[in-house]
Design an enzyme around this catalytic site. Structure first.
Site, PDB file in Angstrom:
ATOM      1  N   LEU A  17       0.839  -1.203   0.000  1.00 51.59           N
ATOM      2  CA  LEU A  17       0.000   0.000   0.000  1.00 51.59           C
ATOM      3  C   LEU A  17       0.878   1.258   0.000  1.00 51.59           C
ATOM      4  O   LEU A  17       0.729   2.132  -0.854  1.00 51.59           O
ATOM      5  CB  LEU A  17      -0.928  -0.007   1.235  1.00 51.59           C
ATOM      6  CG  LEU A  17      -1.845   1.214   1.381  1.00 51.59           C
ATOM      7  CD1 LEU A  17      -2.849   1.290   0.239  1.00 51.59           C
ATOM      8  CD2 LEU A  17      -2.581   1.191   2.721  1.00 51.59           C
TER       9      LEU A  17
ATOM     10  N   TRP B  57       8.666   0.159   1.810  1.00 52.64           N
ATOM     11  CA  TRP B  57       8.560  -0.352   3.183  1.00 52.64           C
ATOM     12  C   TRP B  57       7.622  -1.549   3.266  1.00 52.64           C
ATOM     13  O   TRP B  57       6.761  -1.611   4.141  1.00 52.64           O
ATOM     14  CB  TRP B  57       8.065   0.741   4.160  1.00 52.64           C
ATOM     15  CG  TRP B  57       8.967   1.904   4.261  1.00 52.64           C
ATOM     16  CD1 TRP B  57       8.735   3.161   3.798  1.00 52.64           C
ATOM     17  CD2 TRP B  57      10.273   1.931   4.854  1.00 52.64           C
ATOM     18  NE1 TRP B  57       9.816   3.973   4.071  1.00 52.64           N
ATOM     19  CE2 TRP B  57      10.759   3.246   4.714  1.00 52.64           C
ATOM     20  CE3 TRP B  57      11.081   0.964   5.480  1.00 52.64           C
ATOM     21  CZ2 TRP B  57      12.012   3.621   5.182  1.00 52.64           C
ATOM     22  CZ3 TRP B  57      12.336   1.343   5.944  1.00 52.64           C
ATOM     23  CH2 TRP B  57      12.781   2.657   5.792  1.00 52.64           C
TER      24      TRP B  57
ATOM     25  N   CYS C 244      -8.417  -4.151   5.712  1.00 52.71           N
ATOM     26  CA  CYS C 244      -7.360  -5.135   6.026  1.00 52.71           C
ATOM     27  C   CYS C 244      -6.467  -4.607   7.146  1.00 52.71           C
ATOM     28  O   CYS C 244      -6.085  -5.355   8.063  1.00 52.71           O
ATOM     29  CB  CYS C 244      -6.494  -5.420   4.803  1.00 52.71           C
ATOM     30  SG  CYS C 244      -7.421  -6.032   3.385  1.00 52.71           S
TER      31      CYS C 244
ATOM     32  N   LEU D 186      18.225  -1.619  33.565  1.00 57.25           N
ATOM     33  CA  LEU D 186      19.383  -2.457  33.219  1.00 57.25           C
ATOM     34  C   LEU D 186      20.674  -1.647  33.089  1.00 57.25           C
ATOM     35  O   LEU D 186      21.737  -2.226  32.843  1.00 57.25           O
ATOM     36  CB  LEU D 186      19.129  -3.246  31.933  1.00 57.25           C
ATOM     37  CG  LEU D 186      18.498  -4.626  32.150  1.00 57.25           C
ATOM     38  CD1 LEU D 186      17.031  -4.531  32.534  1.00 57.25           C
ATOM     39  CD2 LEU D 186      18.642  -5.497  30.905  1.00 57.25           C
TER      40      LEU D 186
ATOM     41  N   GLU E 241       1.031   0.549  10.246  1.00 59.73           N
ATOM     42  CA  GLU E 241      -0.395   0.288  10.531  1.00 59.73           C
ATOM     43  C   GLU E 241      -1.059   1.518  11.155  1.00 59.73           C
ATOM     44  O   GLU E 241      -1.929   1.405  12.016  1.00 59.73           O
ATOM     45  CB  GLU E 241      -0.555  -0.890  11.494  1.00 59.73           C
ATOM     46  CG  GLU E 241       0.249  -2.098  11.126  1.00 59.73           C
ATOM     47  CD  GLU E 241      -0.448  -2.974  10.118  1.00 59.73           C
ATOM     48  OE1 GLU E 241      -1.631  -2.711   9.817  1.00 59.73           O
ATOM     49  OE2 GLU E 241       0.199  -3.907   9.612  1.00 59.73           O
TER      50      GLU E 241
END
Ligand SMILES: Cc1cc2nc3c(=O)[nH]c(=O)nc-3n(C[C@H](O)[C@H](O)[C@H](O)COP(=O)(O)OP(=O)(O)OC[C@H]3O[C@@H](n4cnc5c(N)ncnc54)[C@H](O)[C@@H]3O)c2cc1C
Length: 398
Positions: free
Chosen positions: A145, A176, A252, A352, A377
């Protein structure tokens, strides 16, 4: 209400502080366990190495294994698909993304974008030709797309398909595209005289090529490609017959975003677990850093957002299973869960210390992966605009 005596309460479980497991059926737990074991066996021992090399070696073998687990097109029915519930599909996405967002992306694009487009909008012949092999992982699919100049606003796409006799001829570029270079079939969206249409493009069609995009600092264990369509000639029946306009790809994308709502919490869980364990063993100033109030505040806030996010994902899953999930609600989930997941990963990174930047731990890998998940998305801003429009009735996209 009288307080229950503590002895009758179930013990506090740091991995499930809200007791969300109670929401799951035995079958849900079995699906989750299967995917978790597969990821522990096939992904976790290698992922740091793949990530460092910027490769996903053995992707075809991994796809076939995911196919035999039923993870490809998992919530679709027929054509060899597992017909799982939306909640089960979500649990699988969470477990896959707890290993790496790249693996979840492979599964999302295959099942929720490429297969879903064919399943929802394809002809009977297209479904029969592609879906069983895609469900088995024998054929990898991609979904084209985005273009170099059209990302959040795909309405302006330049890729076009013209009629030549009964054939279609496609020309343009997509950018992409996950799975592009390894795909056997591409679902490509293109402008036509009748509006935007979807095309099922076998990737061995002359004029189609998919050069891989390299030098990525995120989703390094995922194949991302450009699609080049240079006068790609397709038969009349290559078009997806059941949809015209942007409604097709957007529908979709909604389906795929739902999986991300769960998946992002997998990345967050992995980082939380790493931080909790580290905080219990790393000593500074004579005691474990988990014994300092500031570290505990971080861990408490991380746990709150992690399990709120899982609860939200579960709620949306139930609505989807009941046929009641609106696209705005998926935007709500994607916006919240990816944004909170990246915060959890960044906070874990601080716990960490210097080790947080090392590939010996999963934290920085998840955090950099989520930078892509934040953008694809639908970016954060797009989902804010979707919700803003739904809340105010005012369209602020333009
Ligand atoms: C690793 C990876 C894999 C991907 N896989 C796929 C794939 O398989 N298939 C596919 O089709 N695409 C894929 N994409 C592309 C992805 O969907 C796009 O990157 C995304 O839609 C954003 O488009 P863009 O990058 O062109 O950003 P742009 O649209 O240029 O946006 C840039 C910035 O501007 C903001 N912005 C844009 N418009 C507005 C506005 N109206 N108001 C406020 N802010 C605005 C955006 O939110 C963003 O912050 C992938 C991307 C990545 C990084």
């Amino acid at each position: 209400m009288p307080a229950q005596p503590p002895s009758t309460l179930p013990p506090f479980d740091p991995s499930d502080p809200l007791g969300l497991d109670d929401l799951l059926t035995d079958e849900d737990r079995a699906v989750r366990g299967t995917v978790r074991r597969w990821a522990a066996d096939r992904v976790l021992p290698h992922i740091a190495d793949w990530y460092e090399r910027g490769e996903l070696p053995g992707i075809r073998e991994l796809a076939r294994e995911l196919g035999s687990l039923g993870a490809l097109g998992m919530s679709l029915t027929g054509y060899g698909c597992a017909g799982a519930s939306a909640v089960q599909y979500g649990l699988a996405c969470l477990e896959l993304e707890a290993a790496d967002s790249g693996i979840r992306s492979l599964v999302s694009v295959q099942g929720s974008l490429a297969m879903y487009a064919i399943w929802r909008f394809g002809s009977k012949e297209q479904k029969q030709e592609w879906l069983p092999r895609m469900a088995a992982g024998e054929v990898i699919g991609c979904f084209g797309l985005t273009e170099p100049d059209h990302g959040s606003d795909p309405a302006g796409m330049r890729t076009h398909a013209r009629k030549d006799g009964t054939d279609w001829v496609l020309t343009g570029r997509k950018m992409w595209i996950t799975n592009g270079s390894v795909a056997g079939v591409a679902v490509v969206w293109a402008r036509t005289d009748d509006g935007i249409r979807g095309f099922v493009v076998p990737t061995d069609t002359p004029g189609f090529s998919a050069p891989e995009i390299t030098r990525k600092w995120s989703l390094r264990a995922s194949v991302t490609s450009e699609l080049v369509l240079d006068e790609v000639r397709l038969p009349a029946d290559a078009v997806l017959p059941e949809v015209t306009g942007l409604r097709g790809p957007l529908h979709c994308l909604s389906h795929a975003r739902y999986g991300i709502v769960w998946g992002a919490m997998g990345a967050a869980r992995s980082c939380f677990e790493a931080a909790l364990e580290y905080a219990g063993t790393r000593e500074q100033f004579g005691k474990p850093i988990g014994g300092f109030q500031l570290t505990q505040a971080k861990l408490a806030d991380m746990a709150v957002e992690l399990h709120k996010g899982i609860l939200l994902a579960h709620h949306l899953g139930r609505r989807l299973d009941a046929g009641k999930l609106r696209p705005e609600q998926i935007s709500f989930g994607k916006l919240n869960n990816v944004r909170e997941a990246i915060e959890i990963c960044r906070t874990a990174r601080t716990i960490l210390g210097a080790n947080g930047i090392s590939l010996e731990y999963p934290v920085m890998r998840h955090a950099t992966n989520l930078e892509s998940v934040l953008t694809y998305e639908g970016t954060v801003e797009m989902h804010q605009l979707v919700l803003g429009k739904a809340l105010t009735g005012l369209d602020a996209f333009r």
